[in-house]
Design a protein around this motif. Structure first.
Motif, mmCIF file in Angstrom:
data_model
loop_
_atom_site.group_PDB
_atom_site.id
_atom_site.type_symbol
_atom_site.label_atom_id
_atom_site.label_comp_id
_atom_site.label_asym_id
_atom_site.label_seq_id
_atom_site.Cartn_x
_atom_site.Cartn_y
_atom_site.Cartn_z
ATOM 1 N N GLU A 125 -10.924 -3.049 3.107
ATOM 2 C CA GLU A 125 -10.228 -2.445 1.969
ATOM 3 C C GLU A 125 -10.357 -0.920 1.997
ATOM 4 O O GLU A 125 -9.389 -0.190 1.793
ATOM 5 C CB GLU A 125 -10.815 -3.021 0.670
ATOM 6 C CG GLU A 125 -10.070 -2.649 -0.602
ATOM 7 C CD GLU A 125 -8.746 -3.397 -0.778
ATOM 8 O OE1 GLU A 125 -8.516 -4.370 -0.033
ATOM 9 O OE2 GLU A 125 -7.949 -2.975 -1.637
ATOM 10 N N GLN A 138 -7.481 1.977 2.544
ATOM 11 C CA GLN A 138 -7.235 3.026 1.555
ATOM 12 C C GLN A 138 -7.221 4.402 2.228
ATOM 13 O O GLN A 138 -6.457 5.288 1.828
ATOM 14 C CB GLN A 138 -8.331 2.947 0.497
ATOM 15 C CG GLN A 138 -8.021 3.758 -0.746
ATOM 16 C CD GLN A 138 -9.198 3.752 -1.706
ATOM 17 O OE1 GLN A 138 -10.056 2.859 -1.659
ATOM 18 N NE2 GLN A 138 -9.250 4.754 -2.568
ATOM 19 N N TYR A 139 -8.065 4.559 3.234
ATOM 20 C CA TYR A 139 -8.122 5.819 3.984
ATOM 21 C C TYR A 139 -7.608 5.574 5.399
ATOM 22 O O TYR A 139 -8.253 5.943 6.373
ATOM 23 C CB TYR A 139 -9.553 6.355 4.020
ATOM 24 C CG TYR A 139 -10.103 6.741 2.669
ATOM 25 C CD1 TYR A 139 -9.925 8.034 2.181
ATOM 26 C CD2 TYR A 139 -10.781 5.818 1.887
ATOM 27 C CE1 TYR A 139 -10.426 8.401 0.937
ATOM 28 C CE2 TYR A 139 -11.280 6.169 0.641
ATOM 29 C CZ TYR A 139 -11.099 7.457 0.169
ATOM 30 O OH TYR A 139 -11.592 7.820 -1.060
ATOM 31 N N VAL A 181 -2.258 0.094 -0.139
ATOM 32 C CA VAL A 181 -3.317 0.601 -1.010
ATOM 33 C C VAL A 181 -3.583 2.081 -0.765
ATOM 34 O O VAL A 181 -4.188 2.742 -1.604
ATOM 35 C CB VAL A 181 -4.637 -0.208 -0.855
ATOM 36 C CG1 VAL A 181 -4.430 -1.642 -1.306
ATOM 37 C CG2 VAL A 181 -5.165 -0.144 0.572
ATOM 38 N N MET A 182 -3.088 2.618 0.334
ATOM 39 C CA MET A 182 -3.272 4.037 0.588
ATOM 40 C C MET A 182 -2.386 4.871 -0.340
ATOM 41 O O MET A 182 -2.858 5.768 -1.022
ATOM 42 C CB MET A 182 -2.952 4.362 2.051
ATOM 43 C CG MET A 182 -3.119 5.828 2.405
ATOM 44 S SD MET A 182 -2.594 6.181 4.106
ATOM 45 C CE MET A 182 -0.808 6.043 3.969
ATOM 46 N N ASP A 240 -0.626 3.530 -2.773
ATOM 47 C CA ASP A 240 -0.524 2.804 -4.033
ATOM 48 C C ASP A 240 0.931 2.448 -4.362
ATOM 49 O O ASP A 240 1.473 2.849 -5.387
ATOM 50 C CB ASP A 240 -1.160 3.599 -5.176
ATOM 51 C CG ASP A 240 -1.351 2.726 -6.414
ATOM 52 O OD1 ASP A 240 -1.450 1.496 -6.255
ATOM 53 O OD2 ASP A 240 -1.356 3.273 -7.535
#
Lengths: 588, 588
Positions: B122, B126-127, B560-561, B563
């Motif tokens: 996760e 995200q990164y 998720v990066m 959003d």
């Protein structure tokens, strides 16, 4: 195997071979005792012969029932033609058919499948799958493929990596022209289709990818000008640890490679001019330099007499039209009417005929003598036989007007040869442009474009004059690529946002996750994007991008072939958690 | 120019060269009187040396302030290392630094940028821009690029043309899983994103394009299984004037080319088995044939005794597990538990240990003597030391269960070597499959798939047994490609629609414009589409496609990066003439 050969490859050396061909019936020539049928596939056309003496009777009869665009398979023997033709590559031979099989019948097509067709634009778009059978369209698509292959080959050899960036991304508050996509799984939320992969390519640089490219579809939901498409293709590129010079060199190399490989044209170093110079010399930031007619600024030599139109003008500027001295009064009047059209918007035009005998005849002889006019001639570089056309007024407007006239005259004079290629770089674009509506400066390129480092202090005193490390590649009067060096320094970026009128909060809301990424070690980077549709069209010697797109949309953004966009059913809308807004007119 | 060399290229021959490098700080080793700093770029890593004796004092001090992931530029001299290392390609040298410039500072990254990172899935997603700096991810993306290049090279040399088909198309009534895109300019109407370019590639064949391919994004708005993405990439291909054999040959050639060029693996003719045979021998239409454990059907040798479980079963089938006779009772019980899990769903498992002494010990010794079991051994091909696992029940279910067991055991036994490649064609797929819900036949592939011509009469009497000219290319137990020969004959197509339960009106509504196109001379054609994400993953020796996608989405279809998807503002919705449906829970 439906064929042993294609319809473009048989030659005199193949005589006596037994072959199988397949294709579409181009035409049937029925001469009673024999029938000639020309069939076509992607590779060419070949003539078939059915002959009373040498073919079975049924076969000759069957050949007469073939209609245009029937799909057939034939077996037969390659024979030498009695009357050869150079009009087709297979013109030395024909096929004496021994077997004929109709693979599919065809209705008569709504337009002729010929290089010059009787079908209008709308009809051809509706039946695009038939239009593609025509050589001009088919060849354009094949040409597009070969350009794409060469782009990939060149960049790949230079260690660029093609990375696919996502199509389902996020709309930004300023993305008013984003196409959005409701998410079924994430109720009430939307993806957006990318207007460009700008953010992602910068993230790839932060990610160390170093040299990135992608031939990629981009999307913009805007009112379409004549030659725009809601979906269009870019060659999108970005490099890290580079300055402007590195980028210009790499992509000049790419363009030179394309010109050589797909056009056989070799071009040396591309000229470079600054934005300011382009505006001064051509009135245009994408000048067509296949021909001269450069601007001559006449303020110094025209503002000393009683001609108030000029005296009150910010700029007096002229061009020398080759051979224009022979224009009749009527022709010149028409030219004046042309510049006065609302699309151009000049208030009038002054002209000087440079007679072959060395004398001048102008429309302002009342104000200017031969000696005055000689100076105009000098400034515009006019020769005996030329016509000098002079416009005046507010600088930006008059430049645009004279540029329009220059292009129009070049077109009329046949100076815009589509098979001649004159690329150039326009560099040092302004960083900011003044927006009359909001009364503030906007980023001319985008807010990540780097100002010239040495001009950063000027931002405080004379922002309109700060130049950016931004550049366009221009080919034959079209911008085919543009890009910039990006800001990678947080402090300069913060300062830029400040000048652009963003509060830190606004900047964070709009560009937050890219700003976040920049905190983890952003390398110096920059890039460029080419409009691939236009690049291909221009290399193909044309200016209409639609002719180089397999299934284009019309000016309303419609695909008239499949009839899209279209209504979708209530059930589907409900699943997406949206409903149609009842329009106000329907309510009332 | 930020660098004269990259961080992966300096060797012992370069000693004494003055070089400039740029990259990210991988690690800093501070030994007081000297500092070693390792910097990294896309091409590798290089060690820098700052030394009390040979470096200016300030430089040594400055080197100690460097943090992980700082972006630096250094100038210095290549020197030979005192202690060389084979752990890095530049391990023979280091750079004695004379100038150090910090191009950008960096916050400490949220996980280590190492091959084995401490960051969880996760966090890495995200990164992702930092994750891409890690070799495994970076190398996957570069590998993907090289596979795409080889695909294009191969197909282009075979005269395939890459044609870009549109992304903004039309939703079909059956397109329940279409992503749709509201059109601002065409009020109340929607585009759809393509689930595949199927229709367009068939239209290109009607258009005479002959050999088409495209590496293209496709979209499907469906509940995501573990390893699916809402946007995915296909190698989409279609050919005209071909039969199945032609297509298998061309794309076997492509796959062989890829295996050779990107993996160095040479493979002869791919085996071909029919769908029926694959189901019989492996219980699976995408068998992994890197190992044996083929199914042995035991009905004939197991249904003559009093064991009712077998006697009442439609199918009794077993596999021989190499070396399995040594499993303890506990291990076998665990295996039985495994097949009884709901995901597999077997009711139980019978086993036979083939002892080294030639005797057999089974879990059904009460019903079967040694002579009976000897027959089982013969059918399953078991050897001394093997364990025969036998399942029974309804044919389709028991095959799926035993296939799952076979794969699981192969995995445990290390028989699924990711660097071994075993492709095969599965052909003769059923044309139709029975749908329990609607109680009618559906097209297994799609309604344009051609039945085997000689089996067309069977459609009337035994539709479930009619085979199609449809084929899958399977690699290491994964379907990497699938396609079919299409129907090009109007009469057969009409008949097919009839069998599929479409009225002519329904057929027209759903497939109208393709049907229209077919009236103007459709050639015989067929094609194939490869799942590019999966193909690349398997060639890369992995099975998770997400690791080969630059910016993947998670199982909820979220990026998720960035959003996304996200809310969009009212203004934008209004411009698109839609509004959010107030959800029922919100209303109540």
């Amino acid at each position: 195997m439906y064929r042993s050969h294609n319809c473009g490859e048989l030659r005199i050396e193949d005589v006596n071979k037994e072959v199988t061909l397949a294709g579409w019936v181009q035409r049937v020539k029925d001469r009673g005792v024999l029938t000639w049928v020309v069939i076509r596939d992607r590779y060419g056309i070949t003539q078939l012969l059915f002959d009373e003496e040498r073919s079975p009777k049924e076969l000759l009869e069957q050949s007469k029932t073939l209609g245009r665009e029937f799909v057939v398979q034939v077996k037969g023997t390659v024979i030498e033609r009695e009357s050869k033709t150079k009009n087709m590559e297979t013109g030395d031979i024909e096929i004496l058919v021994s077997e004929l099989r109709v693979l599919n019948e065809a209705q008569t097509p709504p337009f002729t499948i010929e290089d010059e067709t009787d079908g209008g634009e709308e009809l051809r778009m509706q039946y695009r799958y038939l239009d593609i059978r025509r050589n001009p369209v088919k060849n354009n698509l094949m040409f597009r493929h070969s350009v794409a292959m060469e782009v990939r080959k060149y960049l790949s050899e230079k260690e660029f990596i093609e990375v696919e960036t996502p199509y389902l991304i996020k709309s930004t508050p300023e993305g008013a022209r984003d196409f959005v996509v409701p998410s079924r799984m994430n109720e009430g939320q939307f993806y957006a289709l990318p207007q460009s992969p700008q953010t992602f390519k910068q993230l790839l640089m932060v990610g160390g990818m170093d040299k990135y490219f992608q031939i990629v579809k981009c999307f913009r939901d805007e009112d379409l000008r004549a030659d725009r498409q809601p979906e269009f293709t870019q060659i999108d590129c970005e490099m890290a640890f580079v300055d402007q010079e590195d980028i210009l060199n790499v992509f000049e190399g790419l363009t030179r490679h394309l010109l050589k490989e797909v056009k056989g044209v070799e071009i040396d170093a591309f000229p470079r001019i600054t934005f300011d110079e382009a505006m001064k010399r051509y009135g245009n930031d994408k000048p067509d330099i296949r021909f001269g007619m450069e601007f001559g600024e006449l303020n110094a030599v025209a503002q000393h007499k009683d001609f108030n139109v000029f005296n009150s003008a910010e700029l007096v500027v002229g061009i020398a039209v080759p051979g224009g001295a022979s224009y009749t009064r009527k022709e010149i009047d028409k030219l004046i009417d042309w510049v006065k059209r609302p699309q151009v918007g000049a208030l009038g035009m002054v002209y000087v005929k440079c007679n072959e005998d060395g004398s001048y005849k102008s429309s302002v002889d009342k104000f200017y003598d031969q000696e005055d006019l000689a100076k105009w001639v000098e400034v515009t570089g006019a020769k005996a036989g030329d016509l000098i056309c002079v416009l005046s007024g507010e600088t930006n407007k008059v430049r645009a007007q004279l540029s329009a006239l220059r292009m129009e005259l070049a077109e009329r004079l046949g100076l815009r040869n589509p098979e001649e290629f004159a690329p150039l770089w326009v560099v040092d674009f302004p960083l900011l442009e003044w927006d009359e509506d909001t009364e503030r400066y906007h980023a001319m390129h985008h807010p990540f474009t780097s100002p010239k480092p040495e001009q950063i202090p000027l931002l405080a005193t004379d922002p309109g004059n700060v130049k950016a490390n931004a550049y366009d590649l221009v080919l034959n009067g079209n911008e085919i690529g543009g890009g910039s060096i990006r800001i990678h320094d947080k402090k300069i970026q913060a300062m830029m946002f400040d000048y652009l009128g963003f509060t830190p909060e606004e900047a964070k809301a709009q560009f937050g996750f890219l700003m976040d990424a920049f905190q983890y070690g952003a390398p110096p980077h920059g890039g460029i994007a080419f409009g691939f549709d236009r690049l291909v069209a221009i290399l193909g010697g044309q200016e209409t991008i639609r002719d180089f797109i397999a299934f284009p949309k019309n000016n309303s953004g419609r695909d008239v072939m499949i009839d899209a966009p279209a209504n979708i059913d209530e059930m589907q809308l409900k699943e997406l958690n949206i409903e149609l807004l009842v329009s106000e007119s329907a309510e009332s």
